[in-house]
Design a protein around this motif. Structure first.
Motif, PDB file in Angstrom:
ATOM      1  N   ALA A  12       0.881  -1.328  -0.274  1.00  0.00           N
ATOM      2  CA  ALA A  12      -0.147  -0.064   0.132  1.00  0.00           C
ATOM      3  C   ALA A  12       0.945   1.261  -0.439  1.00  0.00           C
ATOM      4  CB  ALA A  12      -1.067   0.174   1.445  1.00  0.00           C
ATOM      5  N   ALA A  13       0.611   2.403  -0.573  1.00  0.00           N
ATOM      6  CA  ALA A  13       1.124   3.141  -0.573  1.00  0.00           C
ATOM      7  C   ALA A  13       1.187   3.847   0.145  1.00  0.00           C
ATOM      8  CB  ALA A  13       0.627   4.522  -1.891  1.00  0.00           C
ATOM      9  N   ALA A  14       2.337   4.799   1.274  1.00  0.00           N
ATOM     10  CA  ALA A  14       2.251   5.610   2.163  1.00  0.00           C
ATOM     11  C   ALA A  14       1.231   6.183   2.522  1.00  0.00           C
ATOM     12  CB  ALA A  14       3.820   6.069   2.202  1.00  0.00           C
ATOM     13  N   PRO A  15       0.204   6.403   3.285  1.00  0.00           N
ATOM     14  CA  PRO A  15      -0.616   7.680   2.866  1.00  0.00           C
ATOM     15  C   PRO A  15       0.023   8.957   3.133  1.00  0.00           C
ATOM     16  CG  PRO A  15      -0.652   6.991   5.380  1.00  0.00           C
ATOM     17  CD  PRO A  15       0.521   5.575   4.509  1.00  0.00           C
ATOM     18  N   SER A  16      -0.633  10.131   3.026  1.00  0.00           N
ATOM     19  CA  SER A  16      -0.141  11.226   2.959  1.00  0.00           C
ATOM     20  C   SER A  16      -0.719  11.998   4.490  1.00  0.00           C
ATOM     21  CB  SER A  16      -1.277  12.101   1.681  1.00  0.00           C
ATOM     22  OG  SER A  16      -1.039  11.938   0.470  1.00  0.00           O
ATOM     23  N   PRO A  17       0.483  12.306   4.559  1.00  0.00           N
ATOM     24  CA  PRO A  17      -0.032  12.406   6.486  1.00  0.00           C
ATOM     25  C   PRO A  17      -1.206  13.419   6.676  1.00  0.00           C
ATOM     26  CG  PRO A  17       2.529  14.237   5.548  1.00  0.00           C
ATOM     27  CD  PRO A  17       1.491  13.281   4.275  1.00  0.00           C
ATOM     28  N   ALA A  18      -2.178  12.944   7.323  1.00  0.00           N
ATOM     29  CA  ALA A  18      -3.556  14.762   7.156  1.00  0.00           C
ATOM     30  C   ALA A  18      -2.952  15.526   8.003  1.00  0.00           C
ATOM     31  CB  ALA A  18      -4.454  13.758   8.834  1.00  0.00           C
ATOM     32  N   PRO A  19      -4.085  17.044   6.863  1.00  0.00           N
ATOM     33  CA  PRO A  19      -3.399  17.810   7.074  1.00  0.00           C
ATOM     34  C   PRO A  19      -4.439  18.717   8.672  1.00  0.00           C
ATOM     35  CG  PRO A  19      -5.501  17.799   5.989  1.00  0.00           C
ATOM     36  CD  PRO A  19      -4.527  16.935   6.449  1.00  0.00           C
ATOM     37  N   ALA A  24      -5.079  22.660  15.835  1.00  0.00           N
ATOM     38  CA  ALA A  24      -3.733  22.956  16.208  1.00  0.00           C
ATOM     39  C   ALA A  24      -3.293  24.106  15.108  1.00  0.00           C
ATOM     40  CB  ALA A  24      -3.341  21.434  15.586  1.00  0.00           C
ATOM     41  N   ARG A  25      -4.513  25.033  14.784  1.00  0.00           N
ATOM     42  CA  ARG A  25      -3.453  25.530  13.784  1.00  0.00           C
ATOM     43  C   ARG A  25      -3.572  26.389  14.445  1.00  0.00           C
ATOM     44  NH1 ARG A  25      -6.352  23.165   9.220  1.00  0.00           N
ATOM     45  NH2 ARG A  25      -8.141  24.854   9.206  1.00  0.00           N
ATOM     46  N   ARG A  26      -4.340  27.280  15.127  1.00  0.00           N
ATOM     47  CA  ARG A  26      -5.140  27.637  16.498  1.00  0.00           C
ATOM     48  C   ARG A  26      -3.916  28.070  16.750  1.00  0.00           C
ATOM     49  NH1 ARG A  26     -11.457  27.757  17.197  1.00  0.00           N
ATOM     50  NH2 ARG A  26     -12.572  28.926  15.008  1.00  0.00           N
ATOM     51  N   LYS A  27      -3.515  26.862  17.556  1.00  0.00           N
ATOM     52  CA  LYS A  27      -2.483  27.047  18.614  1.00  0.00           C
ATOM     53  C   LYS A  27      -1.211  27.812  18.199  1.00  0.00           C
ATOM     54  CE  LYS A  27      -4.501  22.809  21.402  1.00  0.00           C
ATOM     55  NZ  LYS A  27      -4.247  21.529  22.242  1.00  0.00           N
ATOM     56  N   ALA A  28      -1.115  26.749  16.902  1.00  0.00           N
ATOM     57  CA  ALA A  28       0.470  27.496  15.997  1.00  0.00           C
ATOM     58  C   ALA A  28       0.558  28.578  15.927  1.00  0.00           C
ATOM     59  CB  ALA A  28       0.686  26.738  14.792  1.00  0.00           C
ATOM     60  N   ALA A  29      -1.000  29.447  15.792  1.00  0.00           N
ATOM     61  CA  ALA A  29      -0.552  30.471  15.329  1.00  0.00           C
ATOM     62  C   ALA A  29      -0.844  30.874  16.343  1.00  0.00           C
ATOM     63  CB  ALA A  29      -2.533  31.313  14.963  1.00  0.00           C
ATOM     64  N   THR A  30      -0.979  31.293  17.626  1.00  0.00           N
ATOM     65  CA  THR A  30      -0.958  31.892  18.951  1.00  0.00           C
ATOM     66  C   THR A  30       0.484  31.367  19.696  1.00  0.00           C
ATOM     67  OG1 THR A  30      -3.406  31.610  19.846  1.00  0.00           O
ATOM     68  CG2 THR A  30      -1.495  31.488  21.474  1.00  0.00           C
ATOM     69  N   GLN A  31       0.889  30.389  19.065  1.00  0.00           N
ATOM     70  CA  GLN A  31       2.738  30.283  19.870  1.00  0.00           C
ATOM     71  C   GLN A  31       2.772  31.232  18.990  1.00  0.00           C
ATOM     72  OE1 GLN A  31       4.338  26.387  18.691  1.00  0.00           O
ATOM     73  NE2 GLN A  31       5.182  26.401  20.788  1.00  0.00           N
ATOM     74  N   LEU A  32       3.169  31.193  17.598  1.00  0.00           N
ATOM     75  CA  LEU A  32       3.988  32.117  17.318  1.00  0.00           C
ATOM     76  C   LEU A  32       3.842  34.125  17.335  1.00  0.00           C
ATOM     77  CD1 LEU A  32       5.485  32.034  14.231  1.00  0.00           C
ATOM     78  CD2 LEU A  32       3.977  32.168  12.849  1.00  0.00           C
ATOM     79  N   GLU A  33       2.278  34.149  17.887  1.00  0.00           N
ATOM     80  CA  GLU A  33       1.947  35.756  18.014  1.00  0.00           C
ATOM     81  C   GLU A  33       3.157  35.752  19.256  1.00  0.00           C
ATOM     82  OE1 GLU A  33       0.931  39.409  17.122  1.00  0.00           O
ATOM     83  OE2 GLU A  33       0.280  37.281  15.688  1.00  0.00           O
ATOM     84  N   ILE A  34       2.272  35.146  19.566  1.00  0.00           N
ATOM     85  CA  ILE A  34       3.602  35.261  21.080  1.00  0.00           C
ATOM     86  C   ILE A  34       5.353  35.789  21.341  1.00  0.00           C
ATOM     87  CG2 ILE A  34       4.012  33.540  23.519  1.00  0.00           C
ATOM     88  CD1 ILE A  34       1.383  33.105  23.815  1.00  0.00           C
ATOM     89  N   ALA A  35       5.445  34.523  20.099  1.00  0.00           N
ATOM     90  CA  ALA A  35       7.215  34.534  19.806  1.00  0.00           C
ATOM     91  C   ALA A  35       7.562  36.080  19.453  1.00  0.00           C
ATOM     92  CB  ALA A  35       7.561  33.331  18.689  1.00  0.00           C
ATOM     93  N   ARG A  36       6.725  36.233  18.306  1.00  0.00           N
ATOM     94  CA  ARG A  36       7.356  37.699  18.024  1.00  0.00           C
ATOM     95  C   ARG A  36       7.098  38.973  18.857  1.00  0.00           C
ATOM     96  NH1 ARG A  36       2.758  36.576  12.255  1.00  0.00           N
ATOM     97  NH2 ARG A  36       3.879  35.491  11.125  1.00  0.00           N
ATOM     98  N   ALA A  37       6.097  38.580  19.213  1.00  0.00           N
ATOM     99  CA  ALA A  37       5.437  39.785  20.806  1.00  0.00           C
ATOM    100  C   ALA A  37       6.888  39.097  21.163  1.00  0.00           C
ATOM    101  CB  ALA A  37       4.831  39.341  21.361  1.00  0.00           C
ATOM    102  N   ALA A  38       7.111  38.800  22.400  1.00  0.00           N
ATOM    103  CA  ALA A  38       8.673  38.597  23.113  1.00  0.00           C
ATOM    104  C   ALA A  38       9.845  39.321  21.594  1.00  0.00           C
ATOM    105  CB  ALA A  38       9.025  37.099  22.882  1.00  0.00           C
ATOM    106  N   ALA A  39       9.956  38.294  20.447  1.00  0.00           N
ATOM    107  CA  ALA A  39      11.135  38.401  20.037  1.00  0.00           C
ATOM    108  C   ALA A  39      11.099  40.371  19.407  1.00  0.00           C
ATOM    109  CB  ALA A  39      11.203  38.445  18.802  1.00  0.00           C
ATOM    110  N   VAL A  40      10.008  41.488  19.558  1.00  0.00           N
ATOM    111  CA  VAL A  40      10.564  42.487  19.572  1.00  0.00           C
ATOM    112  C   VAL A  40      11.166  42.789  20.837  1.00  0.00           C
ATOM    113  CG1 VAL A  40       8.756  44.547  18.972  1.00  0.00           C
ATOM    114  CG2 VAL A  40       8.605  42.579  17.880  1.00  0.00           C
ATOM    115  N   LEU A  41       9.484  42.721  21.213  1.00  0.00           N
ATOM    116  CA  LEU A  41      10.121  43.286  22.761  1.00  0.00           C
ATOM    117  C   LEU A  41      11.817  43.057  23.230  1.00  0.00           C
ATOM    118  CD1 LEU A  41       7.058  42.630  24.591  1.00  0.00           C
ATOM    119  CD2 LEU A  41       7.457  44.425  24.083  1.00  0.00           C
TER     120      LEU A  41
END
Length: 221
Positions: A12-19, A24-41
């Motif tokens: 069987a062909a290897a299944p494509s990773p599920a999106p 998960a996308r919301r968590k990643a966006a929140t994490q990145l927003e915090i990271a950007r704020a920290a970097a700027v400060l």
């Protein structure tokens, strides 16, 4: 009556990773927003003058949310630093031929800003690396990101070369590439060099790789 030979199914062909899920996308966006704020400060005030509470407020999240993603205020910038490493590793993985020949062009392309957002990213990177000089915890995060990056880069380079390539040469190449980017960025951040052209982070990193990779042979001549 002649019996037919049963048809055996192929592998069987290897299944494509599920999106990633919406959560998960919301968590990643929140994490990145915090990271950007920290970097700027950190870049504007220095890490010792910034608290987790300040970062959370700047990112528009609660302190509880901040600590859900990061153990310390310094850890908050890791996603941004790691994201830059991921981008140039993916670019290298898409190349063909001798990685040593491909790496300088990839480094230059990834470290040369094109958009205003790119220039802004370099500005906070400069401030962040300057802040790390006097902040051991922030410096530890920077070194950890580089260590993890080298490990991933080693696997990418191994995929790009012949299976008979010397693993030690593969490791040397990954180390040279990682350290070239690190030294190039650090040297640029410590001075007042331009974002592009001679003396830029891209220019210094490419020069560093030329020196560090001298004598490494991945593809036999």
């Amino acid at each position: 009556m002649e019996r037919s030979t049963p048809v055996r199914p192929g592998p069987a062909a290897a299944p494509s990773p599920a999106p990633p899920s919406l959560t998960a996308r919301r968590k990643a966006a929140t994490q990145l927003e915090i990271a950007r704020a920290a970097a700027v400060l950190f870049a504007e005030h220095g890490a010792d003058q910034v608290t987790a509470e300040t970062i959370a407020a700047s990112a528009g999240v609660s302190l509880r949310t901040f600590y859900r993603y990061f153990r310390t205020k310094e850890d908050a910038v890791a996603p941004l630093l790691a994201g830059g490493a991921d981008a140039w590793q993916q670019a290298l993985a898409a190349t063909t031929g001798d990685p040593i020949a491909a790496i300088p062009a990839v480094i230059e392309a990834q470290l040369t800003p094109v958009t205003e957002l790119d220039h802004e990213g370099l500005r906070w990177t400069r401030g962040l690396l300057r802040a790390a000089v006097d902040d051991p915890a922030l410096l530890t995060v920077w070194h950890r990101v580089n260590h993890d990056s080298e490990a991933r880069l080693r696997a990418i380079i191994a995929e790009l070369v012949d299976e008979d390539a010397d693993p030690f040469e593969v490791r040397l190449t990954a180390t040279a590439a990682t350290d070239a980017v690190r030294v190039g960025l650090e040297a640029w951040a410590a001075g007042d060099g331009p974002d592009t052209g001679p003396g830029s982070a891209a220019d210094l990193a490419v020069r560093a790789f030329a020196q560090l990779s001298r004598g490494i042979t991945l593809v036999p001549s």
